[in-house]
Motif scaffolding. Structure first.
Motif, PDB file in Angstrom:
ATOM      1  N   GLY A 176       0.831  -1.204   0.000  1.00 22.86           N
ATOM      2  CA  GLY A 176       0.000   0.000   0.000  1.00 22.86           C
ATOM      3  C   GLY A 176       0.858   1.243   0.000  1.00 22.86           C
ATOM      4  O   GLY A 176       2.069   1.178   0.146  1.00 22.86           O
ATOM      5  N   ARG A 177       0.218   2.402  -0.197  1.00 25.01           N
ATOM      6  CA  ARG A 177       0.927   3.682  -0.179  1.00 25.01           C
ATOM      7  C   ARG A 177       0.801   4.324   1.195  1.00 25.01           C
ATOM      8  O   ARG A 177      -0.317   4.513   1.687  1.00 25.01           O
ATOM      9  N   ALA A 178       1.944   4.678   1.766  1.00 21.43           N
ATOM     10  CA  ALA A 178       1.965   5.318   3.082  1.00 21.43           C
ATOM     11  C   ALA A 178       1.316   6.695   3.026  1.00 21.43           C
ATOM     12  O   ALA A 178       1.420   7.396   2.019  1.00 21.43           O
ATOM     13  N   TRP A 179       0.663   7.086   4.099  1.00 16.76           N
ATOM     14  CA  TRP A 179      -0.022   8.358   4.239  1.00 16.76           C
ATOM     15  C   TRP A 179      -1.040   8.562   3.116  1.00 16.76           C
ATOM     16  O   TRP A 179      -1.284   9.662   2.662  1.00 16.76           O
ATOM     17  N   ASN A 180      -1.620   7.441   2.675  1.00 12.87           N
ATOM     18  CA  ASN A 180      -2.630   7.497   1.635  1.00 12.87           C
ATOM     19  C   ASN A 180      -3.733   6.489   1.912  1.00 12.87           C
ATOM     20  O   ASN A 180      -4.909   6.837   1.922  1.00 12.87           O
ATOM     21  N   ILE A 181      -3.351   5.239   2.125  1.00 10.14           N
ATOM     22  CA  ILE A 181      -4.345   4.170   2.299  1.00 10.14           C
ATOM     23  C   ILE A 181      -5.256   4.438   3.497  1.00 10.14           C
ATOM     24  O   ILE A 181      -6.420   4.052   3.507  1.00 10.14           O
ATOM     25  N   GLY A 182      -4.742   5.132   4.512  1.00  9.37           N
ATOM     26  CA  GLY A 182      -5.539   5.436   5.696  1.00  9.37           C
ATOM     27  C   GLY A 182      -6.667   6.423   5.447  1.00  9.37           C
ATOM     28  O   GLY A 182      -7.577   6.556   6.258  1.00  9.37           O
ATOM     29  N   LYS A 183      -6.624   7.100   4.298  1.00  8.57           N
ATOM     30  CA  LYS A 183      -7.693   8.039   3.957  1.00  8.57           C
ATOM     31  C   LYS A 183      -9.047   7.339   3.887  1.00  8.57           C
ATOM     32  O   LYS A 183     -10.073   7.966   4.078  1.00  8.57           O
ATOM     33  N   ASN A 184      -9.021   6.040   3.632  1.00 10.60           N
ATOM     34  CA  ASN A 184     -10.270   5.274   3.579  1.00 10.60           C
ATOM     35  C   ASN A 184     -10.960   5.232   4.934  1.00 10.60           C
ATOM     36  O   ASN A 184     -12.167   4.998   5.004  1.00 10.60           O
TER      37      ASN A 184
END
Length: 187
Positions: A176-184
């Motif tokens: 996954g992409r760090a500081w991105n996938i958590g946007k979900n």
């Protein structure tokens, strides 16, 4: 799920990148294997290495320079060897093709995909180890290790260490992409 308590000395952060730290000691390039290394500052970038009482420390303390060399898996045997023998008893200067950048007391390893020369910023004396904090002055690599002008972990092919089982591991797949996938998870 029941959590159990284990000894604090048995816990390590995973993974630990394997690097070869270089310093010039008594006029010769010397390298030691280190797993306790990390970036510790954003701007300017700085790296720390934690070393017990070793021959390599003499060069860092005297010249205030050192190198961080990132070996790939093809250098695992030589990297491990540098952690088995002390530079006080074994001349390790001919193990690698050594070169120097602007810092003439920070020996760099041509075979390593990434080599970083650092000037010593600060030394912190801990109860057993010395924590050396260095500011990178030059970073060397080759075009074949880059993607879009940036270091590519798959091309560099580094390896890591786990403790207390003392095992080496290769790098796995991107998940996954760090500081991105958590946007979900944002609401």
């Amino acid at each position: 799920m029941n959590k159990i308590r284990i000894e604090t000395g048995a816990a390590f952060l995973y993974p630990m990148p394997m690097v070869l730290i270089g310093s010039v000691v008594e006029g010769k390039a010397n390298f030691m294997t280190v797993g306790w290394v990390s970036r510790v500052n954003f701007k300017p970038s700085m790296y720390s290495i934690a070393l017990g009482p070793h021959h390599t420390n003499k060069g860092i303390d005297e010249h205030r320079e050192f190198s961080i060399n990132i070996p790939d898996v093809s250098l695992m045997e030589k990297t491990d060897y540098c952690g088995l023998v002390s530079g006080s008893k074994t001349d390790k200067s001919a193990l690698f093709d050594v070169f120097y950048g602007e810092l003439t007391k920070a020996p760099l390893i041509r075979e390593c995909p990434v080599s970083i020369s650092c000037s010593l910023y600060e030394t912190v004396n801990l109860p057993f180890n010395k924590l050396y904090i260095g500011e990178p002055k030059e970073v060397f690599t080759e075009e074949k290790y880059l993607t879009d002008g940036k270091p590519d972990i798959k091309k560099i092919n580094p390896f890591t260490l786990t403790m207390p089982d003392n095992s080496y591991w290769s790098v796995g797949e991107k998940i996954g992409r760090a500081w991105n996938i958590g946007k979900n998870s944002k609401k």
